[in-house]
Design a protein around this motif. Structure first.
Motif, short mmCIF file in Angstrom:
data_model
loop_
_atom_site.label_atom_id
_atom_site.label_comp_id
_atom_site.label_asym_id
_atom_site.label_seq_id
_atom_site.Cartn_x
_atom_site.Cartn_y
_atom_site.Cartn_z
N VAL A 1 0.80 -1.24 -0.20
CA VAL A 1 0.18 -0.20 -0.03
C VAL A 1 0.84 1.33 0.08
N ILE A 2 1.71 1.18 0.82
CA ILE A 2 2.63 2.34 0.78
C ILE A 2 3.77 2.60 -0.40
N GLU A 3 4.28 1.51 -0.85
CA GLU A 3 5.06 1.46 -1.85
C GLU A 3 4.50 1.69 -3.47
N GLN A 4 3.47 0.59 -3.51
CA GLN A 4 2.82 0.87 -4.78
C GLN A 4 1.61 1.70 -4.61
N GLY A 5 1.24 2.09 -3.82
CA GLY A 5 -0.07 3.03 -3.50
C GLY A 5 0.34 4.32 -3.42
N ILE A 6 0.81 4.73 -2.27
CA ILE A 6 1.25 6.06 -2.05
C ILE A 6 2.37 6.61 -2.68
N TYR A 7 3.53 5.91 -2.62
CA TYR A 7 4.64 6.48 -2.97
C TYR A 7 4.52 6.78 -4.81
N ALA A 8 3.84 5.57 -5.36
CA ALA A 8 4.10 5.61 -6.62
C ALA A 8 3.14 6.67 -7.40
N ALA A 9 2.34 7.34 -6.66
CA ALA A 9 1.35 8.33 -7.09
C ALA A 9 1.71 9.88 -6.42
N HIS A 10 2.31 9.65 -5.51
CA HIS A 10 2.58 10.98 -4.44
C HIS A 10 3.51 11.79 -5.43
N PRO A 11 3.49 13.10 -5.22
CA PRO A 11 4.54 14.23 -5.89
C PRO A 11 5.61 14.32 -5.26
N TRP A 12 5.67 14.31 -3.97
CA TRP A 12 6.78 14.65 -3.06
C TRP A 12 7.90 13.50 -3.19
N ASP A 13 9.25 13.81 -3.12
CA ASP A 13 10.17 12.63 -3.18
C ASP A 13 10.27 12.06 -1.86
N GLU A 14 9.71 12.53 -0.66
CA GLU A 14 9.86 11.96 0.66
C GLU A 14 8.43 12.43 1.27
N PRO A 15 7.35 11.61 0.92
CA PRO A 15 6.11 12.15 1.39
C PRO A 15 5.96 11.51 3.02
N VAL A 16 5.28 12.29 3.69
CA VAL A 16 4.88 11.90 5.15
C VAL A 16 3.81 10.72 4.99
N VAL A 17 4.29 9.64 5.74
CA VAL A 17 3.11 8.53 5.97
C VAL A 17 3.33 8.07 7.29
N GLN A 18 2.18 8.17 8.09
CA GLN A 18 2.37 7.65 9.22
C GLN A 18 1.51 6.51 9.34
N VAL A 19 1.95 5.61 10.09
CA VAL A 19 1.43 4.14 10.20
C VAL A 19 1.09 4.00 12.00
N THR A 20 -0.04 3.44 12.50
CA THR A 20 -0.25 3.10 13.79
C THR A 20 -0.75 1.89 13.84
N GLU A 21 -0.54 1.08 14.84
CA GLU A 21 -1.36 -0.24 14.94
C GLU A 21 -2.46 0.26 16.25
N GLU A 22 -3.73 -0.01 15.67
CA GLU A 22 -4.82 0.12 16.28
C GLU A 22 -5.84 -1.00 16.21
N ARG A 23 -6.79 -0.64 16.89
CA ARG A 23 -8.08 -1.82 16.87
C ARG A 23 -9.16 -1.16 16.40
N GLU A 24 -10.17 -1.56 15.67
CA GLU A 24 -11.50 -1.21 15.13
C GLU A 24 -12.39 -1.90 15.48
N ALA A 25 -13.61 -1.54 15.89
CA ALA A 25 -14.85 -2.24 16.21
C ALA A 25 -15.69 -2.45 14.84
N ARG A 26 -15.87 -3.76 14.65
CA ARG A 26 -16.89 -4.19 13.64
C ARG A 26 -18.22 -4.48 14.32
#
Length: 117
Positions: free
Chosen positions: A88-113
């Motif tokens: 997702v980061i490399e092929q999704g965000i980095y591939a389309a983002h215009p910055w040469d060093e985009p800020v991408v933040q990742v956290t581990e969480e839990r979601e309710a379903r």
């Protein structure tokens, strides 16, 4: 109700690239939550600030000068799978983002379903 382990992914992008980044991410993963696909959030009209330096290749601004641009925050969750996260980061965000060093933040969480799926 069920709690699931997820990665919450956030990135910031100038408005004219927001749809391109979103479509690129969706080409890697359909971002499904329960019976819904393409689930993500956008926060519009934030302000991003930076000073390009060193070997930066700025899309906006000039090396050594402070730049401020309007940006959107794009946020979504995916199952807690490191392989998927990398794609997702490399092929999704980095591939389309215009910055040469985009800020991408990742956290581990839990979601309710509400519904088991």
């Amino acid at each position: 109700m069920k709690l699931v382990d997820i990665y919450r992914v956030k990135t910031y992008v100038i408005p004219e690239y927001a749809d391109k980044v979103i479509q690129s991410v969706l080409s890697v993963d359909e971002l499904q939550v329960g019976q819904y696909k393409n689930v993500m959030w956008q926060t519009k009209d934030g302000m991003e600030q930076f000073v390009p330096s060193g070997t930066a290749v700025p899309t906006e601004g000039k090396k050594g000068e402070k730049e401020r641009v309007t940006s959107f925050r794009i946020e979504f969750s995916i199952p807690r799978d490191e392989g998927l996260l990398t794609k997702v980061i490399e092929q999704g965000i980095y591939a389309a983002h215009p910055w040469d060093e985009p800020v991408v933040q990742v956290t581990e969480e839990r979601e309710a379903r509400k519904h088991e799926s």
